[in-house]
Design a protein around this motif. Structure first.
Motif, PDB file in Angstrom:
ATOM      1  N   ILE A 100      -1.295  -1.296   9.864  1.00  0.00           N
ATOM      2  CA  ILE A 100      -0.459  -1.694   8.735  1.00  0.00           C
ATOM      3  C   ILE A 100      -0.625  -3.181   8.483  1.00  0.00           C
ATOM      4  O   ILE A 100      -0.509  -3.999   9.398  1.00  0.00           O
ATOM      5  CB  ILE A 100       1.024  -1.392   9.024  1.00  0.00           C
ATOM      6  CG1 ILE A 100       1.215   0.102   9.303  1.00  0.00           C
ATOM      7  CG2 ILE A 100       1.916  -1.826   7.858  1.00  0.00           C
ATOM      8  CD1 ILE A 100       2.483   0.415  10.040  1.00  0.00           C
ATOM      9  N   SER A 101      -0.913  -3.552   7.257  1.00  0.00           N
ATOM     10  CA  SER A 101      -0.952  -4.952   6.848  1.00  0.00           C
ATOM     11  C   SER A 101       0.365  -5.261   6.133  1.00  0.00           C
ATOM     12  O   SER A 101       0.762  -4.553   5.210  1.00  0.00           O
ATOM     13  CB  SER A 101      -2.134  -5.203   5.910  1.00  0.00           C
ATOM     14  OG  SER A 101      -2.079  -6.518   5.370  1.00  0.00           O
ATOM     15  N   ILE A 102       1.024  -6.322   6.590  1.00  0.00           N
ATOM     16  CA  ILE A 102       2.342  -6.646   6.036  1.00  0.00           C
ATOM     17  C   ILE A 102       2.540  -8.159   6.068  1.00  0.00           C
ATOM     18  O   ILE A 102       2.164  -8.805   7.053  1.00  0.00           O
ATOM     19  CB  ILE A 102       3.460  -5.920   6.832  1.00  0.00           C
ATOM     20  CG1 ILE A 102       4.848  -6.229   6.257  1.00  0.00           C
ATOM     21  CG2 ILE A 102       3.387  -6.241   8.313  1.00  0.00           C
ATOM     22  CD1 ILE A 102       5.955  -5.381   6.872  1.00  0.00           C
ATOM     23  N   PRO A 103       3.080  -8.765   5.021  1.00  0.00           N
ATOM     24  CA  PRO A 103       3.323 -10.211   5.045  1.00  0.00           C
ATOM     25  C   PRO A 103       4.307 -10.581   6.156  1.00  0.00           C
ATOM     26  O   PRO A 103       5.260  -9.847   6.426  1.00  0.00           O
ATOM     27  CB  PRO A 103       3.921 -10.503   3.662  1.00  0.00           C
ATOM     28  CG  PRO A 103       3.568  -9.325   2.831  1.00  0.00           C
ATOM     29  CD  PRO A 103       3.479  -8.157   3.736  1.00  0.00           C
ATOM     30  N   THR A 136      -8.605  -6.344   3.378  1.00  0.00           N
ATOM     31  CA  THR A 136      -9.281  -5.052   3.468  1.00  0.00           C
ATOM     32  C   THR A 136      -9.366  -4.431   4.847  1.00  0.00           C
ATOM     33  O   THR A 136      -9.194  -3.229   4.983  1.00  0.00           O
ATOM     34  CB  THR A 136     -10.723  -5.162   2.927  1.00  0.00           C
ATOM     35  OG1 THR A 136     -11.409  -6.204   3.639  1.00  0.00           O
ATOM     36  CG2 THR A 136     -10.726  -5.487   1.446  1.00  0.00           C
ATOM     37  N   GLU A 137      -9.655  -5.210   5.906  1.00  0.00           N
ATOM     38  CA  GLU A 137     -10.050  -4.587   7.160  1.00  0.00           C
ATOM     39  C   GLU A 137      -9.079  -4.830   8.295  1.00  0.00           C
ATOM     40  O   GLU A 137      -8.529  -5.917   8.443  1.00  0.00           O
ATOM     41  CB  GLU A 137     -11.441  -5.093   7.577  1.00  0.00           C
ATOM     42  CG  GLU A 137     -12.550  -4.660   6.634  1.00  0.00           C
ATOM     43  CD  GLU A 137     -13.906  -5.116   7.120  1.00  0.00           C
ATOM     44  OE1 GLU A 137     -13.969  -5.876   8.096  1.00  0.00           O
ATOM     45  OE2 GLU A 137     -14.914  -4.707   6.508  1.00  0.00           O
ATOM     46  N   ALA A 147      -1.098  -1.133   3.241  1.00  0.00           N
ATOM     47  CA  ALA A 147      -0.781  -2.552   3.117  1.00  0.00           C
ATOM     48  C   ALA A 147       0.487  -2.673   2.278  1.00  0.00           C
ATOM     49  O   ALA A 147       0.555  -2.128   1.172  1.00  0.00           O
ATOM     50  CB  ALA A 147      -1.925  -3.321   2.472  1.00  0.00           C
ATOM     51  N   LEU A 148       1.497  -3.359   2.808  1.00  0.00           N
ATOM     52  CA  LEU A 148       2.748  -3.570   2.089  1.00  0.00           C
ATOM     53  C   LEU A 148       2.735  -4.960   1.476  1.00  0.00           C
ATOM     54  O   LEU A 148       2.367  -5.938   2.131  1.00  0.00           O
ATOM     55  CB  LEU A 148       3.935  -3.420   3.043  1.00  0.00           C
ATOM     56  CG  LEU A 148       4.060  -2.066   3.742  1.00  0.00           C
ATOM     57  CD1 LEU A 148       5.196  -2.082   4.754  1.00  0.00           C
ATOM     58  CD2 LEU A 148       4.279  -0.957   2.727  1.00  0.00           C
ATOM     59  N   ARG A 149       3.146  -5.058   0.225  1.00  0.00           N
ATOM     60  CA  ARG A 149       3.094  -6.336  -0.470  1.00  0.00           C
ATOM     61  C   ARG A 149       4.341  -6.539  -1.331  1.00  0.00           C
ATOM     62  O   ARG A 149       4.882  -5.602  -1.912  1.00  0.00           O
ATOM     63  CB  ARG A 149       1.847  -6.408  -1.365  1.00  0.00           C
ATOM     64  CG  ARG A 149       0.519  -6.366  -0.601  1.00  0.00           C
ATOM     65  CD  ARG A 149       0.309  -7.608   0.227  1.00  0.00           C
ATOM     66  NE  ARG A 149      -0.978  -7.631   0.904  1.00  0.00           N
ATOM     67  CZ  ARG A 149      -1.159  -7.285   2.171  1.00  0.00           C
ATOM     68  NH1 ARG A 149      -0.125  -6.871   2.895  1.00  0.00           N
ATOM     69  NH2 ARG A 149      -2.354  -7.361   2.705  1.00  0.00           N
ATOM     70  N   PHE A 150       4.780  -7.815  -1.419  1.00  0.00           N
ATOM     71  CA  PHE A 150       5.843  -8.230  -2.327  1.00  0.00           C
ATOM     72  C   PHE A 150       5.231  -8.585  -3.672  1.00  0.00           C
ATOM     73  O   PHE A 150       4.220  -9.283  -3.730  1.00  0.00           O
ATOM     74  CB  PHE A 150       6.494  -9.520  -1.822  1.00  0.00           C
ATOM     75  CG  PHE A 150       7.577  -9.330  -0.811  1.00  0.00           C
ATOM     76  CD1 PHE A 150       8.556  -8.383  -0.968  1.00  0.00           C
ATOM     77  CD2 PHE A 150       7.630 -10.152   0.300  1.00  0.00           C
ATOM     78  CE1 PHE A 150       9.562  -8.233  -0.038  1.00  0.00           C
ATOM     79  CE2 PHE A 150       8.633 -10.022   1.238  1.00  0.00           C
ATOM     80  CZ  PHE A 150       9.601  -9.061   1.066  1.00  0.00           C
ATOM     81  N   GLY A 151       5.840  -8.193  -4.754  1.00  0.00           N
ATOM     82  CA  GLY A 151       5.501  -8.715  -6.063  1.00  0.00           C
ATOM     83  C   GLY A 151       4.130  -8.323  -6.583  1.00  0.00           C
ATOM     84  O   GLY A 151       3.227  -7.939  -5.849  1.00  0.00           O
ATOM     85  N   PHE A 280       5.338  -2.979  -3.023  1.00  0.00           N
ATOM     86  CA  PHE A 280       4.227  -2.064  -3.258  1.00  0.00           C
ATOM     87  C   PHE A 280       3.598  -1.640  -1.939  1.00  0.00           C
ATOM     88  O   PHE A 280       3.597  -2.387  -0.958  1.00  0.00           O
ATOM     89  CB  PHE A 280       3.152  -2.723  -4.124  1.00  0.00           C
ATOM     90  CG  PHE A 280       3.597  -3.056  -5.520  1.00  0.00           C
ATOM     91  CD1 PHE A 280       3.469  -2.140  -6.549  1.00  0.00           C
ATOM     92  CD2 PHE A 280       4.163  -4.293  -5.809  1.00  0.00           C
ATOM     93  CE1 PHE A 280       3.889  -2.445  -7.835  1.00  0.00           C
ATOM     94  CE2 PHE A 280       4.577  -4.615  -7.087  1.00  0.00           C
ATOM     95  CZ  PHE A 280       4.441  -3.678  -8.106  1.00  0.00           C
ATOM     96  N   ALA A 281       3.054  -0.440  -1.941  1.00  0.00           N
ATOM     97  CA  ALA A 281       2.229   0.044  -0.844  1.00  0.00           C
ATOM     98  C   ALA A 281       0.828   0.294  -1.390  1.00  0.00           C
ATOM     99  O   ALA A 281       0.667   0.920  -2.439  1.00  0.00           O
ATOM    100  CB  ALA A 281       2.798   1.326  -0.253  1.00  0.00           C
ATOM    101  N   ILE A 282      -0.185  -0.226  -0.683  1.00  0.00           N
ATOM    102  CA  ILE A 282      -1.573  -0.067  -1.087  1.00  0.00           C
ATOM    103  C   ILE A 282      -2.264   0.817  -0.056  1.00  0.00           C
ATOM    104  O   ILE A 282      -2.281   0.489   1.137  1.00  0.00           O
ATOM    105  CB  ILE A 282      -2.290  -1.421  -1.180  1.00  0.00           C
ATOM    106  CG1 ILE A 282      -1.505  -2.387  -2.087  1.00  0.00           C
ATOM    107  CG2 ILE A 282      -3.711  -1.251  -1.696  1.00  0.00           C
ATOM    108  CD1 ILE A 282      -2.059  -3.795  -2.111  1.00  0.00           C
ATOM    109  N   PHE A 283      -2.816   1.924  -0.503  1.00  0.00           N
ATOM    110  CA  PHE A 283      -3.503   2.870   0.376  1.00  0.00           C
ATOM    111  C   PHE A 283      -5.001   2.843   0.088  1.00  0.00           C
ATOM    112  O   PHE A 283      -5.413   2.644  -1.065  1.00  0.00           O
ATOM    113  CB  PHE A 283      -2.965   4.291   0.156  1.00  0.00           C
ATOM    114  CG  PHE A 283      -1.474   4.421   0.318  1.00  0.00           C
ATOM    115  CD1 PHE A 283      -0.901   4.533   1.573  1.00  0.00           C
ATOM    116  CD2 PHE A 283      -0.635   4.407  -0.794  1.00  0.00           C
ATOM    117  CE1 PHE A 283       0.477   4.647   1.721  1.00  0.00           C
ATOM    118  CE2 PHE A 283       0.739   4.523  -0.657  1.00  0.00           C
ATOM    119  CZ  PHE A 283       1.293   4.640   0.604  1.00  0.00           C
TER     120      PHE A 283
END
Length: 307
Positions: A100-103, A136-137, A147-151, A280-283
């Protein structure tokens, strides 16, 4: 001469190599020797009669035929993997590595309590979190499971080079907060325009982040605020506000409630809200594996409004 039959497993191996752009990383993820993987891809190319991968560079590249083959095959492989995982979940709990990628600013308030409860419910899952915002990786050389992202700005930056699947999983309404000490010393704003005379904790010291838009039903007001402190970490900003250093905007969700309570923050200008914050969630693929799906289903209630 009759061509060799194409093995479906070899197609799945090709998709893994193409996604990771590395034989060694793909072999590590597949737990097989690199030489065996290279030989199997070679057999697939012979069966097809076309070269799929150029191996004469340090980082392999797909040929035009390979790129076209990947576009057609990766969805089929994902669907087959998902069908397999769905059958497994009928008799077993999700298992394996979940990357999981998260800020960092999101992880520090969202993960501690939520992650403890998640690992207790799914003990067979290994969770790997990357807080560096690499687009990406993961550590295995492949795309993150999510990947979880704000905004929208963070999402747009990643979509510039990739073509993942994006879902908006929450919209966090935001409100204004301050500590009792601050309000006792500086007074409490009674209307949005009063904010211009207060110390306001912004996410950045520039014009864009110094104009706050507030809404109350059909009424909208834009106020230019100021302050000597800014930071892009919600938890830190909440702590600074709790120390009496200014008024801040904080999203209203279950995961953030402990920060508001711990810092004894009080909502001001009741009825007014600031710009909502989309999450947002990016798959990496439209096909979401069971391990990722249960994580997202578990996470969503933590983004619900606090009681």
């Amino acid at each position: 001469m009759e061509s060799s039959p194409i093995q479906l497993n070899d197609i799945a191996l090709f998709v893994e190599v193409a996604r990771r752009k590395s034989f060694s990383m793909a072999a590590r993820a597949l737990s097989m020797p690199t030489s065996t993987l290279s030989r199997r891809i070679g057999q697939l190319e012979q069966a097809i009669g076309l070269r799929l991968i150029n191996r004469n560079t340090r980082r392999l590249e797909l040929t035009d035929a390979g790129a076209a083959y990947l576009r057609r095959c990766q969805g089929l492989v994902d669907e087959a993997r998902l069908a397999h995982e769905q059958l497994l979940t009928l008799s077993a709990r999700p298992q394996g590595r979940l990357s999981i990628s998260i800020p960092y600013s999101m992880a520090i308030w969202l993960l501690p309590e939520a992650l403890q409860a998640f690992t207790e419910r799914y003990p067979d899952l290994e969770c790997e979190f990357d807080l560096s915002l690499k687009p990406t990786e993961n550590s295995q050389g492949g795309p993150f499971d999510v990947a979880l992202r704000f905004g929208r700005e963070q999402v747009a930056a990643e979509l510039a080079t990739e073509d993942p699947t994006v879902q908006q999983i929450a919209t966090l309404d935001s409100y204004l907060y301050a500590s009792a000490d601050y309000l006792q010393t500086h007074g409490e704003p009674r209307q949005p325009a009063d904010l211009s005379a207060h110390e306001c904790l912004r996410t950045a010291i520039d014009r864009e982040h110094s104009v706050w838009t507030l809404r109350n039903g059909d009424r909208t007001e834009r106020v230019t605020v100021q302050g000597s402190i800014a930071g892009n970490n919600i938890s830190v900003i909440g702590t600074l506000s709790g120390l009496g250093l200014g008024i801040t905007r904080l999203p209203n969700c279950r995961a953030l409630a402990p920060i508001i309570g711990r810092n004894a923050l009080r909502q001001i200008l009741p009825g007014w809200s600031t710009e909502p914050l989309p999450v947002f969630a990016i798959f990496p693929s439209p096909v979401v594996p069971a391990k990722t799906r249960v994580f997202m289903e578990f996470l969503r209630p933590w983004l619900d409004p606090a009681d």
